[in-house]
Enzyme design. Structure first.
Site, PDB file in Angstrom:
ATOM      1  CG  ASP A 101      -2.087   1.079   1.278  1.00 56.06           C
ATOM      2  OD1 ASP A 101      -3.152   0.696   1.312  1.00 56.06           O
ATOM      3  OD2 ASP A 101      -1.997   2.221   1.022  1.00 56.06           O
ATOM      4  CB  ILE A 102       1.247   4.334  -2.249  1.00 50.21           C
ATOM      5  CG1 ILE A 102      -0.074   4.309  -2.542  1.00 50.21           C
ATOM      6  CG2 ILE A 102       1.929   3.973  -3.241  1.00 50.21           C
ATOM      7  CD1 ILE A 102      -0.424   5.563  -3.444  1.00 50.21           C
ATOM      8  CG  ASN A 121     -12.094  -0.171   4.033  1.00 45.60           C
ATOM      9  OD1 ASN A 121     -12.193  -0.706   5.280  1.00 45.60           O
ATOM     10  ND2 ASN A 121     -10.704   0.273   3.587  1.00 45.60           N
ATOM     11  CG  HIS A 156      -8.630  -3.180  -2.363  1.00 51.13           C
ATOM     12  ND1 HIS A 156      -9.418  -2.438  -2.964  1.00 51.13           N
ATOM     13  CD2 HIS A 156      -8.300  -2.516  -1.017  1.00 51.13           C
ATOM     14  CE1 HIS A 156      -9.848  -1.563  -2.483  1.00 51.13           C
ATOM     15  NE2 HIS A 156      -9.216  -1.440  -1.071  1.00 51.13           N
ATOM     16  CG  MET A 157      -8.454  -9.299   2.302  1.00 52.01           C
ATOM     17  SD  MET A 157      -8.583 -10.935   2.230  1.00 52.01           S
ATOM     18  CE  MET A 157      -6.963 -11.338   2.100  1.00 52.01           C
ATOM     19  CG  HIS A 158      -6.803  -2.834   3.150  1.00 53.72           C
ATOM     20  ND1 HIS A 158      -6.118  -1.666   3.253  1.00 53.72           N
ATOM     21  CD2 HIS A 158      -7.961  -2.686   2.749  1.00 53.72           C
ATOM     22  CE1 HIS A 158      -6.663  -0.797   2.224  1.00 53.72           C
ATOM     23  NE2 HIS A 158      -8.000  -1.080   2.037  1.00 53.72           N
TER      24      HIS A 158
HETATM   25  P1  AMP Z   1      -9.643   1.274   0.266  1.00 55.54           P
HETATM   26  O1  AMP Z   1      -9.838   2.402   1.164  1.00 55.54           O
HETATM   27  O2  AMP Z   1     -10.129   0.102   0.957  1.00 55.54           O
HETATM   28  O3  AMP Z   1     -10.572   1.542  -1.283  1.00 55.54           O
HETATM   29  O4  AMP Z   1      -8.118   1.269   0.119  1.00 55.54           O
HETATM   30  C1  AMP Z   1      -7.339   1.593  -1.051  1.00 55.54           C
HETATM   31  C2  AMP Z   1      -5.955   1.677  -0.601  1.00 55.54           C
HETATM   32  O5  AMP Z   1      -5.246   1.527  -1.823  1.00 55.54           O
HETATM   33  C3  AMP Z   1      -5.399   2.682   0.272  1.00 55.54           C
HETATM   34  O6  AMP Z   1      -5.098   2.238   1.368  1.00 55.54           O
HETATM   35  C4  AMP Z   1      -4.310   3.456  -0.663  1.00 55.54           C
HETATM   36  O7  AMP Z   1      -3.370   3.946   0.222  1.00 55.54           O
HETATM   37  C5  AMP Z   1      -4.145   2.491  -1.594  1.00 55.54           C
HETATM   38  N1  AMP Z   1      -3.553   2.839  -2.817  1.00 55.54           N
HETATM   39  C6  AMP Z   1      -4.115   3.515  -3.809  1.00 55.54           C
HETATM   40  N2  AMP Z   1      -3.607   3.583  -5.002  1.00 55.54           N
HETATM   41  C7  AMP Z   1      -2.384   2.975  -4.746  1.00 55.54           C
HETATM   42  C8  AMP Z   1      -1.415   2.694  -5.673  1.00 55.54           C
HETATM   43  N3  AMP Z   1      -1.203   3.326  -6.865  1.00 55.54           N
HETATM   44  N4  AMP Z   1      -0.295   1.810  -5.360  1.00 55.54           N
HETATM   45  C9  AMP Z   1      -0.531   1.371  -3.979  1.00 55.54           C
HETATM   46  N5  AMP Z   1      -1.514   1.396  -3.149  1.00 55.54           N
HETATM   47  C10 AMP Z   1      -2.490   2.194  -3.595  1.00 55.54           C
END
Ligand code: AMP
Ligand code: ZN
Length: 108
Positions: free
Chosen positions: A31-32, A88, A101-103
């Protein structure tokens, strides 16, 4: 595949990402904006908007994502200390990227 979707762009190799694992159907990258010492995203290569849009025929990819999370957690040595896996779902649930996606969060 969605042209404008950031995660589809990562899957296609059009957007850079720190990829730690991938196979035919799933990619895992950092995650960025990490919220934990280890914060990875487990992402199906197929574009599915959110958990709400998961079709019955997509069940397999969901169990695969969970098994991959477990494997990556072992590799990152956060299995014993423990970790969280989080979906989320839609805006009210905090989803901002509308590609399933799954965190995986851990390493505390
Ligand atoms: P969500 O709130 O569950 O939709 O989480 C999206 C996640 O994606 C967030 O934690 C962001 O920091 C992460 N994210 C967004 N763009 C990128 C990217 N290009 N590379 C890696 N992580 C990303
Ligand atoms: Zn997508």
């Amino acid at each position: 595949m969605e042209k404008e979707c950031a995660f589809c762009q990562i899957v296609r190799g059009e957007k850079p990402a720190d990829i730690v694992f991938q196979n035919e159907s799933v990619v895992v990258f950092k995650d960025i904006r990490p919220h934990a010492p280890v914060h990875l995203l487990i992402v199906p290569k197929k574009h599915i908007r959110s958990l709400n849009d998961l079709a019955e025929q997509d069940q397999e990819v969901l169990s695969e994502m969970i098994l991959i999370a477990r494997k990556v957690a072992q590799e990152k040595e956060i299995s014993n200390s423990g970790y969280r896996i989080v979906f989320n779902v839609e805006r009210g649930g905090g989803q901002v990227i509308f590609h399933l996606h799954m965190h995986l969060l851990g390493g505390w």
